[in-house]
Motif scaffolding. Structure first.
Motif, PDB file in Angstrom:
ATOM      1  N   GLY A  58       2.781  -0.788  -4.978  1.00  0.00           N
ATOM      2  CA  GLY A  58       2.235  -2.119  -4.714  1.00  0.00           C
ATOM      3  C   GLY A  58       0.777  -2.057  -4.326  1.00  0.00           C
ATOM      4  N   GLY A  59      -0.014  -1.314  -5.095  1.00  0.00           N
ATOM      5  CA  GLY A  59      -1.401  -1.066  -4.732  1.00  0.00           C
ATOM      6  C   GLY A  59      -2.309  -2.276  -4.766  1.00  0.00           C
ATOM      7  N   GLY A  60      -1.838  -3.387  -5.340  1.00  0.00           N
ATOM      8  CA  GLY A  60      -2.670  -4.576  -5.383  1.00  0.00           C
ATOM      9  C   GLY A  60      -2.348  -5.595  -4.314  1.00  0.00           C
ATOM     10  N   GLY A  61      -1.305  -5.348  -3.536  1.00  0.00           N
ATOM     11  CA  GLY A  61      -0.875  -6.296  -2.513  1.00  0.00           C
ATOM     12  C   GLY A  61      -1.640  -6.155  -1.217  1.00  0.00           C
ATOM     13  N   GLY A  62      -1.166  -6.860  -0.174  1.00  0.00           N
ATOM     14  CA  GLY A  62      -1.862  -6.863   1.103  1.00  0.00           C
ATOM     15  C   GLY A  62      -1.979  -5.484   1.721  1.00  0.00           C
ATOM     16  N   VAL A  63      -0.840  -4.868   2.032  1.00  0.00           N
ATOM     17  CA  VAL A  63      -0.854  -3.525   2.608  1.00  0.00           C
ATOM     18  C   VAL A  63      -1.344  -2.511   1.587  1.00  0.00           C
ATOM     19  CG1 VAL A  63       0.577  -1.681   3.580  1.00  0.00           C
ATOM     20  CG2 VAL A  63       1.000  -4.047   4.250  1.00  0.00           C
ATOM     21  N   GLY A  64      -0.883  -2.654   0.353  1.00  0.00           N
ATOM     22  CA  GLY A  64      -1.179  -1.662  -0.672  1.00  0.00           C
ATOM     23  C   GLY A  64      -2.660  -1.500  -0.959  1.00  0.00           C
ATOM     24  N   HIS A  65      -3.398  -2.609  -1.062  1.00  0.00           N
ATOM     25  CA  HIS A  65      -4.806  -2.474  -1.446  1.00  0.00           C
ATOM     26  C   HIS A  65      -5.625  -1.851  -0.318  1.00  0.00           C
ATOM     27  CE1 HIS A  65      -6.010  -6.049   0.901  1.00  0.00           C
ATOM     28  NE2 HIS A  65      -7.252  -5.844   0.536  1.00  0.00           N
ATOM     29  N   VAL A  66      -5.199  -2.040   0.921  1.00  0.00           N
ATOM     30  CA  VAL A  66      -5.865  -1.369   2.037  1.00  0.00           C
ATOM     31  C   VAL A  66      -5.455   0.103   2.086  1.00  0.00           C
ATOM     32  CG1 VAL A  66      -6.095  -1.299   4.546  1.00  0.00           C
ATOM     33  CG2 VAL A  66      -6.102  -3.491   3.363  1.00  0.00           C
ATOM     34  N   ALA A  67      -4.184   0.385   1.805  1.00  0.00           N
ATOM     35  CA  ALA A  67      -3.694   1.761   1.835  1.00  0.00           C
ATOM     36  C   ALA A  67      -4.408   2.635   0.802  1.00  0.00           C
ATOM     37  CB  ALA A  67      -2.189   1.780   1.592  1.00  0.00           C
ATOM     38  N   VAL A  68      -4.656   2.101  -0.375  1.00  0.00           N
ATOM     39  CA  VAL A  68      -5.381   2.856  -1.396  1.00  0.00           C
ATOM     40  C   VAL A  68      -6.734   3.311  -0.853  1.00  0.00           C
ATOM     41  CG1 VAL A  68      -6.585   2.661  -3.614  1.00  0.00           C
ATOM     42  CG2 VAL A  68      -4.238   1.815  -3.391  1.00  0.00           C
ATOM     43  N   GLN A  69      -7.438   2.398  -0.202  1.00  0.00           N
ATOM     44  CA  GLN A  69      -8.772   2.715   0.305  1.00  0.00           C
ATOM     45  C   GLN A  69      -8.728   3.684   1.477  1.00  0.00           C
ATOM     46  OE1 GLN A  69     -11.439  -1.029   0.265  1.00  0.00           O
ATOM     47  NE2 GLN A  69      -9.363  -1.848   0.157  1.00  0.00           N
ATOM     48  N   ILE A  70      -7.752   3.525   2.360  1.00  0.00           N
ATOM     49  CA  ILE A  70      -7.632   4.447   3.491  1.00  0.00           C
ATOM     50  C   ILE A  70      -7.318   5.853   2.993  1.00  0.00           C
ATOM     51  CG2 ILE A  70      -6.230   5.049   5.508  1.00  0.00           C
ATOM     52  CD1 ILE A  70      -5.944   2.057   6.063  1.00  0.00           C
ATOM     53  N   ALA A  71      -6.380   5.947   2.049  1.00  0.00           N
ATOM     54  CA  ALA A  71      -6.022   7.267   1.508  1.00  0.00           C
ATOM     55  C   ALA A  71      -7.228   7.936   0.852  1.00  0.00           C
ATOM     56  CB  ALA A  71      -4.872   7.128   0.520  1.00  0.00           C
ATOM     57  N   LYS A  72      -8.032   7.162   0.126  1.00  0.00           N
ATOM     58  CA  LYS A  72      -9.237   7.733  -0.480  1.00  0.00           C
ATOM     59  C   LYS A  72     -10.226   8.182   0.594  1.00  0.00           C
ATOM     60  CE  LYS A  72     -10.403   8.350  -3.928  1.00  0.00           C
ATOM     61  NZ  LYS A  72     -10.234   9.617  -4.730  1.00  0.00           N
ATOM     62  N   ALA A  73     -10.366   7.384   1.654  1.00  0.00           N
ATOM     63  CA  ALA A  73     -11.279   7.751   2.737  1.00  0.00           C
ATOM     64  C   ALA A  73     -10.832   9.031   3.431  1.00  0.00           C
ATOM     65  CB  ALA A  73     -11.376   6.612   3.750  1.00  0.00           C
ATOM     66  N   LEU A  74      -9.525   9.295   3.417  1.00  0.00           N
ATOM     67  CA  LEU A  74      -8.987  10.520   4.017  1.00  0.00           C
ATOM     68  C   LEU A  74      -9.139  11.729   3.094  1.00  0.00           C
ATOM     69  CD1 LEU A  74      -5.696   9.037   5.531  1.00  0.00           C
ATOM     70  CD2 LEU A  74      -7.714   9.786   6.812  1.00  0.00           C
ATOM     71  N   GLY A  75      -9.594  11.483   1.862  1.00  0.00           N
ATOM     72  CA  GLY A  75      -9.811  12.571   0.918  1.00  0.00           C
ATOM     73  C   GLY A  75      -8.643  12.871   0.006  1.00  0.00           C
ATOM     74  N   ALA A  76      -7.694  11.950  -0.091  1.00  0.00           N
ATOM     75  CA  ALA A  76      -6.515  12.170  -0.914  1.00  0.00           C
ATOM     76  C   ALA A  76      -6.778  11.816  -2.374  1.00  0.00           C
ATOM     77  CB  ALA A  76      -5.348  11.336  -0.392  1.00  0.00           C
ATOM     78  N   ARG A 107       3.378 -22.014   0.133  1.00  0.00           N
ATOM     79  CA  ARG A 107       3.944 -22.073  -1.222  1.00  0.00           C
ATOM     80  C   ARG A 107       3.406 -20.933  -2.077  1.00  0.00           C
ATOM     81  NH1 ARG A 107       2.895 -27.663  -0.192  1.00  0.00           N
ATOM     82  NH2 ARG A 107       4.883 -28.716   0.293  1.00  0.00           N
ATOM     83  N   LEU A 108       2.126 -20.650  -1.932  1.00  0.00           N
ATOM     84  CA  LEU A 108       1.547 -19.518  -2.652  1.00  0.00           C
ATOM     85  C   LEU A 108       2.080 -18.203  -2.104  1.00  0.00           C
ATOM     86  CD1 LEU A 108      -0.332 -18.518  -4.826  1.00  0.00           C
ATOM     87  CD2 LEU A 108      -2.264 -18.779  -3.239  1.00  0.00           C
ATOM     88  N   LEU A 109       2.256 -18.131  -0.788  1.00  0.00           N
ATOM     89  CA  LEU A 109       2.825 -16.936  -0.173  1.00  0.00           C
ATOM     90  C   LEU A 109       4.229 -16.683  -0.711  1.00  0.00           C
ATOM     91  CD1 LEU A 109       1.769 -14.980   2.067  1.00  0.00           C
ATOM     92  CD2 LEU A 109       3.070 -16.330   3.706  1.00  0.00           C
ATOM     93  N   ASP A 110       5.004 -17.754  -0.876  1.00  0.00           N
ATOM     94  CA  ASP A 110       6.365 -17.634  -1.392  1.00  0.00           C
ATOM     95  C   ASP A 110       6.397 -17.124  -2.825  1.00  0.00           C
ATOM     96  OD1 ASP A 110       7.593 -18.461   0.921  1.00  0.00           O
ATOM     97  OD2 ASP A 110       7.950 -20.517   0.259  1.00  0.00           O
ATOM     98  N   SER A 111       5.331 -17.363  -3.577  1.00  0.00           N
ATOM     99  CA  SER A 111       5.335 -16.990  -4.994  1.00  0.00           C
ATOM    100  C   SER A 111       5.318 -15.484  -5.198  1.00  0.00           C
ATOM    101  CB  SER A 111       4.124 -17.611  -5.705  1.00  0.00           C
ATOM    102  OG  SER A 111       2.910 -16.985  -5.311  1.00  0.00           O
ATOM    103  N   GLY A 112       4.841 -14.737  -4.193  1.00  0.00           N
ATOM    104  CA  GLY A 112       4.768 -13.289  -4.290  1.00  0.00           C
ATOM    105  C   GLY A 112       3.663 -12.837  -5.232  1.00  0.00           C
ATOM    106  N   HIS A 113       3.570 -11.529  -5.415  1.00  0.00           N
ATOM    107  CA  HIS A 113       2.610 -10.930  -6.352  1.00  0.00           C
ATOM    108  C   HIS A 113       1.179 -11.354  -6.045  1.00  0.00           C
ATOM    109  CE1 HIS A 113       5.988  -9.429  -8.653  1.00  0.00           C
ATOM    110  NE2 HIS A 113       6.482 -10.656  -8.714  1.00  0.00           N
ATOM    111  N   LEU A 114       0.843 -11.417  -4.771  1.00  0.00           N
ATOM    112  CA  LEU A 114      -0.517 -11.779  -4.380  1.00  0.00           C
ATOM    113  C   LEU A 114      -1.448 -10.594  -4.548  1.00  0.00           C
ATOM    114  CD1 LEU A 114       0.228 -13.752  -1.094  1.00  0.00           C
ATOM    115  CD2 LEU A 114      -0.216 -14.694  -3.364  1.00  0.00           C
ATOM    116  N   GLN A 115      -2.723 -10.888  -4.708  1.00  0.00           N
ATOM    117  CA  GLN A 115      -3.743  -9.854  -4.769  1.00  0.00           C
ATOM    118  C   GLN A 115      -4.498  -9.890  -3.448  1.00  0.00           C
ATOM    119  OE1 GLN A 115      -5.670  -8.956  -8.572  1.00  0.00           O
ATOM    120  NE2 GLN A 115      -7.620  -9.430  -7.599  1.00  0.00           N
ATOM    121  N   GLY A 116      -4.178  -8.971  -2.555  1.00  0.00           N
ATOM    122  CA  GLY A 116      -4.786  -8.988  -1.223  1.00  0.00           C
ATOM    123  C   GLY A 116      -4.117  -9.992  -0.330  1.00  0.00           C
ATOM    124  N   LYS A 117      -4.899 -10.802   0.406  1.00  0.00           N
ATOM    125  CA  LYS A 117      -4.389 -11.653   1.463  1.00  0.00           C
ATOM    126  C   LYS A 117      -4.742 -13.125   1.258  1.00  0.00           C
ATOM    127  CE  LYS A 117      -2.871 -10.825   4.991  1.00  0.00           C
ATOM    128  NZ  LYS A 117      -3.400 -10.310   6.255  1.00  0.00           N
TER     129      LYS A 117
END
Length: 308
Positions: free
Chosen positions: A149-167, A293-303
């Protein structure tokens, strides 16, 4: 002040705006005049009664806030300071309000590099990703990390944190989010609508799951010996724990909690230009039902964010 409350469980239409007395901060707390409120999928589940975390209605949802300190019963802040955070989680913080009283230790100063909208969008997703990757996953430079879920709320931040850690970071996302996730720094993006990640990914040190369902069990096969799956959404199922341990892997669930030290680390990454929180859309306070209503739709990009 105005608050967004609900007197029954149900769809976005149960959210109502009412007048309420402003809270009085207790010793060690601050009173925050809220400027922006981050929305999270969990709040839609609570509103609908799918997850009884804060009891029965009436209640006020919300944890992610950013605003200006109006009064302080602590030496940590002064009136006029700009602050943001995720107070009291998982207890009710009454964040969907124009004024919030919060423990000073659950907030940090907002840097000029973050707008109130951006700051309000960061705490829940940022701390979930940080605690999953750093505190539980112990990701270090050279690790191979898979973010579901790299494009979602947690996922898009996690991608960046992992890269910052050198992964080396592999992310799953729908094809429509491929470019977005690549721009976040992912080394590989797998379109889960076209490709089965379990067939093409291997030798992963840490999996961060934000999807749940059968994604968790299917991720067992992509881990290297001794690898670790951390899920932000699934329960720590004893059978799954046993299955992972029998295969020589680890399985953990991350239940995010307030952490000012980690939040300051996230701010450092923002100021270094290594982390940005993406806000798909903002809504004014009185359009909270439309936001849900948008939150309920799911598949959001970020927040999504409410502005006050």
């Amino acid at each position: 002040m105005r608050v967004i409350t609900q007197h029954k469980l149900g769809g976005p239409e149960v959210l109502t705006i009412e007048d309420a007395p402003a809270p009085d901060p207790l010793p060690t707390e601050v009173l925050v005049r809220v400027k922006a409120i981050g929305l999270n999928p969990l709040e839609a589940r609570l509103r609908a009664g799918e997850f009884p975390l804060i009891g029965k209605p009436p209640f006020i949802l919300g944890w992610d806030i950013s605003g200006v300190v109006e009064a302080a019963q602590t030496w940590r802040f002064r009136p006029g300071d700009e602050a943001f955070g995720m107070p009291l989680f998982p207890r009710a913080a009454n964040g969907y309000a124009e004024v919030v009283s919060a423990p000073a230790l659950h907030l940090v100063r907002k840097p000029p590099s973050l707008s109130h909208v951006e700051a309000s969008a960061l705490p829940v997703v940022g701390l979930t990703a940080w605690q999953g990757l750093v505190d539980l996953g112990s990701v270090v430079e050279g690790d191979r990390v898979l973010v579901h879920g790299g494009g979602g709320g947690v996922g898009h931040v996690a991608v960046q944190i992992a890269k910052a850690l050198g992964a080396y970071v592999i992310a799953t996302a729908s094809g429509s989010k491929r470019q977005f996730v690549e721009e976040l720094g992912a080394d590989e993006v797998i379109d889960y609508t076209e490709v089965d990640f379990a067939e093409v990914v291997h030798d992963i040190d840490v999996v961060l799951d934000t999807l749940g369902g059968d994604t968790v069990a299917r991720s067992l096969g992509v881990l290297r010996p001794g690898g670790h799956l951390v899920t932000a959404v699934a329960e720590e199922d004893s059978e799954l724990v046993a299955k992972f341990e029998a295969a020589g892997m680890r399985f953990s669930g991350v239940a995010v909690d307030p952490d000012p030290v980690a939040l300051r680390r996230l701010v450092e990454l923002v100021e270094q230009g290594r982390l940005r929180v993406h806000v798909q859309e903002t809504f004014p306070f009185d359009r909270v039902a439309d936001a849900h209503r948008l939150l309920d739709s799911g598949h959001l990009q970020g927040k999504l964010v409410l502005t006050v």
